[in-house]
Design an enzyme around this catalytic site. Structure first.
Site, PDB file in Angstrom:
ATOM      1  N   CYS A 251       0.814  -1.224   0.000  1.00  0.00           N
ATOM      2  CA  CYS A 251       0.000   0.000   0.000  1.00  0.00           C
ATOM      3  C   CYS A 251       0.850   1.278   0.000  1.00  0.00           C
ATOM      4  O   CYS A 251       1.437   1.592  -1.026  1.00  0.00           O
ATOM      5  CB  CYS A 251      -0.992  -0.037   1.156  1.00  0.00           C
ATOM      6  SG  CYS A 251      -2.371   1.096   0.891  1.00  0.00           S
TER       7      CYS A 251
ATOM      8  N   HIS B 258      -3.286  -5.384   2.693  1.00  0.00           N
ATOM      9  CA  HIS B 258      -2.896  -5.437   4.111  1.00  0.00           C
ATOM     10  C   HIS B 258      -3.445  -6.720   4.717  1.00  0.00           C
ATOM     11  O   HIS B 258      -4.044  -7.537   4.038  1.00  0.00           O
ATOM     12  CB  HIS B 258      -3.539  -4.281   4.875  1.00  0.00           C
ATOM     13  CG  HIS B 258      -3.075  -2.931   4.489  1.00  0.00           C
ATOM     14  ND1 HIS B 258      -1.868  -2.425   4.880  1.00  0.00           N
ATOM     15  CD2 HIS B 258      -3.686  -1.948   3.780  1.00  0.00           C
ATOM     16  CE1 HIS B 258      -1.758  -1.177   4.430  1.00  0.00           C
ATOM     17  NE2 HIS B 258      -2.833  -0.865   3.750  1.00  0.00           N
TER      18      HIS B 258
END
Ligand code: GLN
Length: 240
Positions: free
Chosen positions: A94, A190
């Site tokens: 990310c 994640h």
């Protein structure tokens, strides 16, 4: 055999348990009798990056990404890019994935010049892309959790890591998720992503081991718990 892992910016980039990826890589090596050392490199600390085999960079919000710019410009940025071009292995999640690209223009109009290690650019949008998601890769389906304002567009110098099955991925529009360049793996996932995607973890470990030793194989492990977690997320997304 042994892998030396470098965890970059653990002080500021660690969202939704991203640090668990490092524990997962270490454990899956040790369970096979392969040595593993982990060195944390926070803002302000330097080390010759060529002495490592595998790098991890976690996620962080726009604010944390901004905090890193001076440290990247002070030399670490160029060294990270050189390590990527030299075929060293990376997992970047990310905010850490965006950081490897050329630039990030936030929704509020700030422009961060990033590393250009990966041929991609990111632009923020008002609506965040949030939720559990899944994407198909050469390692099978990967499941995870995404939460980002950034929309990432890939240039011709990288391949997508996968194709979105459910959720948004890179930008919610072109069906791509993450990026792959040499032994660099970038993803919006994640969770942490690796414990519930053991095939992806082993793929990254093998990339690092083969870069270091020329050839390497990994013995299979009992992944019953990991696979149960993986299947459970797939089912919750209506896949399988
Ligand atoms: N700052 C980035 C975004 O919102 C990254 C967020 C994250 O790492 N979860 O797009």
């Amino acid at each position: 055999m042994e892998l030396r892992i470098c965890h970059l910016y653990p002080d500021v980039l660690n969202l939704y348990g991203d640090r668990g990826n490092v524990l997962c890589m270490k454990k899956r090596l040790e369970w096979r009798g392969i040595g593993c050392s982990v060195t944390e490199l926070p803002i302000g600390e330097k080390a010759p990056l060529g002495r490592f085999d595998l790098f991890f960079i976690g996620g962080g919000q726009d604010f944390e990404q901004g905090l890193l710019l001076d440290d990247l410009r002070a030399g670490k940025g160029g060294e990270i890019k050189a390590a990527a071009n030299d075929g060293l292995a990376f997992l970047c999640v990310c905010g850490g994935y965006q950081l490897m690209g050329h630039s990030y223009e936030t929704y509020t109009g700030e422009r961060f010049a990033f590393l250009g290690a990966l041929d991609l650019v990111t632009a923020g949008a008002k609506e965040r892309l949030i939720g559990n998601f899944a994407f198909e890769t050469e390692f099978g389906a990967v499941v995870g959790f995404e939460n980002h304002s950034g929309r990432t567009r890939l240039g011709p110098g990288v391949q997508p890591l996968g194709r979105v099955l459910r959720g948004s991925g890179n930008n919610g529009e072109d069906g791509t998720e993450g990026a792959r360049y040499l032994n660099v793996f970038g993803t919006y996932s994640h969770g942490p992503v690796l414990p519930k995607n053991p095939a992806l973890c082993d793929g990254i470990l093998l990339a690092a081991l083969r870069r270091k030793y020329g050839s390497a194989e990994l013995e299979p492990l009992d992944d019953a718990a990991e696979n149960a977690a993986h299947e459970s997320v797939l089912r919750s997304l209506g896949i399988n």
